[in-house]
Scaffold this motif. Structure first.
Motif, PDB file in Angstrom:
ATOM      1  N   MET A  23       0.871  -1.171   0.027  1.00 51.08           N
ATOM      2  CA  MET A  23      -0.003   0.002  -0.124  1.00 51.08           C
ATOM      3  C   MET A  23       0.885   1.137  -0.088  1.00 51.08           C
ATOM      4  N   LYS A  24       1.954   1.124   0.913  1.00 53.03           N
ATOM      5  CA  LYS A  24       2.970   2.309   1.140  1.00 53.03           C
ATOM      6  C   LYS A  24       3.335   2.794  -0.502  1.00 53.03           C
ATOM      7  N   ARG A  25       3.522   1.588  -1.403  1.00 50.49           N
ATOM      8  CA  ARG A  25       4.273   2.073  -2.675  1.00 50.49           C
ATOM      9  C   ARG A  25       3.139   2.517  -3.611  1.00 50.49           C
ATOM     10  N   HIS A  26       1.849   2.044  -3.316  1.00 51.79           N
ATOM     11  CA  HIS A  26       1.260   2.223  -4.627  1.00 51.79           C
ATOM     12  C   HIS A  26      -0.021   3.383  -4.141  1.00 51.79           C
ATOM     13  N   TYR A  27      -0.190   3.480  -2.844  1.00 56.94           N
ATOM     14  CA  TYR A  27      -1.584   4.366  -2.645  1.00 56.94           C
ATOM     15  C   TYR A  27      -1.581   5.768  -3.339  1.00 56.94           C
ATOM     16  N   LYS A  28      -0.395   6.427  -3.163  1.00 58.21           N
ATOM     17  CA  LYS A  28      -0.474   7.747  -3.967  1.00 58.21           C
ATOM     18  C   LYS A  28      -0.855   7.648  -5.176  1.00 58.21           C
ATOM     19  N   GLY A  29      -0.464   6.803  -6.225  1.00 56.00           N
ATOM     20  CA  GLY A  29      -0.677   6.581  -7.493  1.00 56.00           C
ATOM     21  C   GLY A  29      -2.129   6.264  -7.675  1.00 56.00           C
ATOM     22  N   VAL A  30      -2.583   5.449  -6.808  1.00 56.01           N
ATOM     23  CA  VAL A  30      -4.101   5.034  -6.779  1.00 56.01           C
ATOM     24  C   VAL A  30      -5.146   6.077  -6.632  1.00 56.01           C
ATOM     25  N   VAL A  31      -4.692   6.999  -5.680  1.00 54.01           N
ATOM     26  CA  VAL A  31      -5.656   7.977  -5.188  1.00 54.01           C
ATOM     27  C   VAL A  31      -5.569   9.043  -6.209  1.00 54.01           C
ATOM     28  N   ASN A  32      -4.364   9.366  -6.861  1.00 51.76           N
ATOM     29  CA  ASN A  32      -4.410  10.364  -7.836  1.00 51.76           C
ATOM     30  C   ASN A  32      -5.083   9.728  -9.107  1.00 51.76           C
ATOM     31  N   TYR A  33      -5.065   8.586  -9.426  1.00 49.81           N
ATOM     32  CA  TYR A  33      -5.703   8.092 -10.521  1.00 49.81           C
ATOM     33  C   TYR A  33      -7.222   8.005 -10.359  1.00 49.81           C
ATOM     34  N   ILE A  34      -7.742   7.666  -9.178  1.00 48.71           N
ATOM     35  CA  ILE A  34      -9.139   7.948  -8.816  1.00 48.71           C
ATOM     36  C   ILE A  34      -9.618   9.386  -8.939  1.00 48.71           C
ATOM     37  N   TYR A  35      -8.770  10.204  -8.330  1.00 48.21           N
ATOM     38  CA  TYR A  35      -9.236  11.615  -8.498  1.00 48.21           C
ATOM     39  C   TYR A  35      -9.271  12.127  -9.839  1.00 48.21           C
ATOM     40  N   ARG A  36      -8.369  11.852 -10.563  1.00 47.27           N
ATOM     41  CA  ARG A  36      -8.363  12.149 -12.157  1.00 47.27           C
ATOM     42  C   ARG A  36      -9.558  11.750 -12.666  1.00 47.27           C
ATOM     43  N   PHE A  37      -9.984  10.386 -12.373  1.00 52.89           N
ATOM     44  CA  PHE A  37     -10.928   9.828 -13.098  1.00 52.89           C
ATOM     45  C   PHE A  37     -12.245  10.094 -12.630  1.00 52.89           C
ATOM     46  N   THR A  38     -12.536  10.532 -11.359  1.00 44.09           N
ATOM     47  CA  THR A  38     -13.557  10.853 -10.766  1.00 44.09           C
ATOM     48  C   THR A  38     -13.820  12.523 -10.697  1.00 44.09           C
ATOM     49  N   ASN A  39     -12.795  13.154 -10.533  1.00 48.55           N
ATOM     50  CA  ASN A  39     -12.753  14.578 -10.478  1.00 48.55           C
ATOM     51  C   ASN A  39     -13.336  14.889  -8.945  1.00 48.55           C
ATOM     52  N   MET A  40     -13.197  13.958  -8.183  1.00 47.69           N
ATOM     53  CA  MET A  40     -13.749  14.249  -6.643  1.00 47.69           C
ATOM     54  C   MET A  40     -12.423  14.133  -5.634  1.00 47.69           C
ATOM     55  N   ARG A  41     -12.061  15.078  -5.261  1.00 49.97           N
ATOM     56  CA  ARG A  41     -10.994  14.812  -4.417  1.00 49.97           C
ATOM     57  C   ARG A  41     -11.330  14.323  -3.007  1.00 49.97           C
ATOM     58  N   ASP A  42     -12.403  14.633  -2.354  1.00 51.05           N
ATOM     59  CA  ASP A  42     -12.913  14.233  -1.154  1.00 51.05           C
ATOM     60  C   ASP A  42     -13.020  12.416  -1.031  1.00 51.05           C
ATOM     61  N   ASN A  43     -13.572  12.281  -2.385  1.00 54.26           N
ATOM     62  CA  ASN A  43     -13.800  10.739  -2.166  1.00 54.26           C
ATOM     63  C   ASN A  43     -12.749   9.891  -2.735  1.00 54.26           C
ATOM     64  N   SER A  44     -11.887  10.426  -3.392  1.00 52.69           N
ATOM     65  CA  SER A  44     -10.725   9.704  -3.991  1.00 52.69           C
ATOM     66  C   SER A  44      -9.930   8.801  -2.778  1.00 52.69           C
ATOM     67  N   GLU A  45      -9.686   9.337  -1.540  1.00 58.56           N
ATOM     68  CA  GLU A  45      -8.836   8.385  -0.661  1.00 58.56           C
ATOM     69  C   GLU A  45      -9.942   7.144  -0.156  1.00 58.56           C
TER      70      GLU A  45
END
Lengths: 190, 166
Positions: A23-45
């Protein structure tokens, strides 16, 4: 340093510390990918948490056949798409207001550049939303996650040739959609 | 090559998915074609513009929050009917014994259950009765045929013996 697959196999054997490392390796990438995909900062985490939870639950059945990151982003794509389908289309307008507020609060000197980036972000998101899902995913993974065509083909479960076609068609459409905004240029060196 | 083909190459050019020979073709074409040159510039701008979408920095404690979520979900899974079902691990020997007892019980009930004997006797009685009715019908019919030699009978004879037989 252990590979992702080794860590996943340790997780499968019941070693939770290995999954923490993953998780430490990948969570930042996944959060940003979801953020860009959904354009919802609050929900991305929260959605990223859901992605890792699904991976953790599937660890018992994990087989080291594909690259871990392609599997991870496949799940992230599914979670994002499911979230987008259940969301009202105009919800992101709230975020637009929110970002305007952020801009005012920041009081930065290079306001033009920041405003340009914020506006451009909205234009990009709207343009990406217009694209067919596969074109959107292909472009996002290539552009933002640095995936190769081969890796994208694993995520989308299609041929490399098909991925090239998705990226190509998607870019052509983005150029057409974003052309008026590209002409403006802004202060961001474009 | 026509402009449409060049524009396809331009898109691949920006993604660095193009060979050296194709690069030369694009470079030569856009030198002489203003439309494709503009398209090339826009394509490059687009790929750069996508960088305007900055990354966000996730809040800390992502991993801690995750393990908290796992604990909560596991607690939920342990409680409740579905949790019980999920955690239920059937023993094959016990399951087999239960299934056998159930099957034997169903057969026994079907054979010896209340009303089973009554139904059997009632059915036998009905058969006997049908046989008797049939026997009676046949006997009556035969008797009538035998007696016909003395007939036909005239029921309208008088008590003094006049009439009756022809």
């Amino acid at each position: 340093m252990q590979s992702d697959i080794e860590l996943m196999l340790r997780t499968k054997a019941g070693d939770d510390s290995a999954f923490s490392e993953l998780m430490k390796r990948h969570y930042k990438g996944v959060v940003n990918y979801i953020y860009r995909f959904t354009n919802m900062r609050d929900n991305s985490e929260d959605l990223a948490q859901e992605v890792f939870f699904r991976v953790y639950r599937s660890a018992k059945n994990y087989r080291a056949e594909a690259k871990f990151s392609t599997w991870l982003y496949k799940i992230a794509t599914n979670v994002s798409l499911t979230h987008l389908k259940g969301r009202p289309k105009n919800l992101s307008l709230d975020e637009i207001e929110e970002t305007k507020g952020e801009i005012e609060d920041q009081r930065v000197q290079i306001a033009d550049d920041i405003i340009y980036r914020k506006e451009m972000k909205e234009h990009i998101f709207k343009a990406l939303e217009v694209l067919p899902e596969r074109e959107k995913v292909a472009i996002m993974l290539c552009k933002y996650e640095g995936f190769s065509y081969e890796e994208v083909s694993e995520v989308l479960e299609c041929t490399v040739g098909a991925v090239k076609a998705y990226v190509h068609r998607g870019r052509m459409k983005l150029i057409d959609i974003l052309e008026p905004h590209l002409a403006q240029g802004g202060g961001y060196g474009v | 090559m026509e402009c449409r083909g060049i524009q396809e190459l331009i898109v691949r050019y920006s993604s660095e998915d193009i060979g050296e020979a194709e690069k030369v073709i694009v470079d030569e074409h856009i030198r002489d074609c203003n439309g494709c040159e503009q398209y090339f510039l826009r394509s490059e701008k687009l790929w750069d513009a996508l960088d305007a979408w900055d990354e966000i920095e996730p809040e800390g404690e992502f991993v801690t929050k995750f393990w908290n979520k796992v604990s909560v979900e596991e607690d939920k899974a342990k409680t409740g009917f579905f949790g019980y079902l999920k955690g239920f691990k059937p023993n094959l020997a016990v399951s087999g014994a239960l299934a056998t007892v159930l099957i034997v019980g169903i057969f026994t009930f079907a054979l010896l259950g209340p009303g089973t004997l009554d139904r059997a006797f009632r059915s036998a009685d009905e058969k006997d009765e049908m046989i008797l009715i049939e026997l009676d019908r046949v006997t009556t019919s035969e008797t009538s045929e035998l007696l016909a030699i003395y007939g036909p009978w005239d029921n309208n004879f008088d008590v003094n013996g006049n009439g009756g037989m022809n």
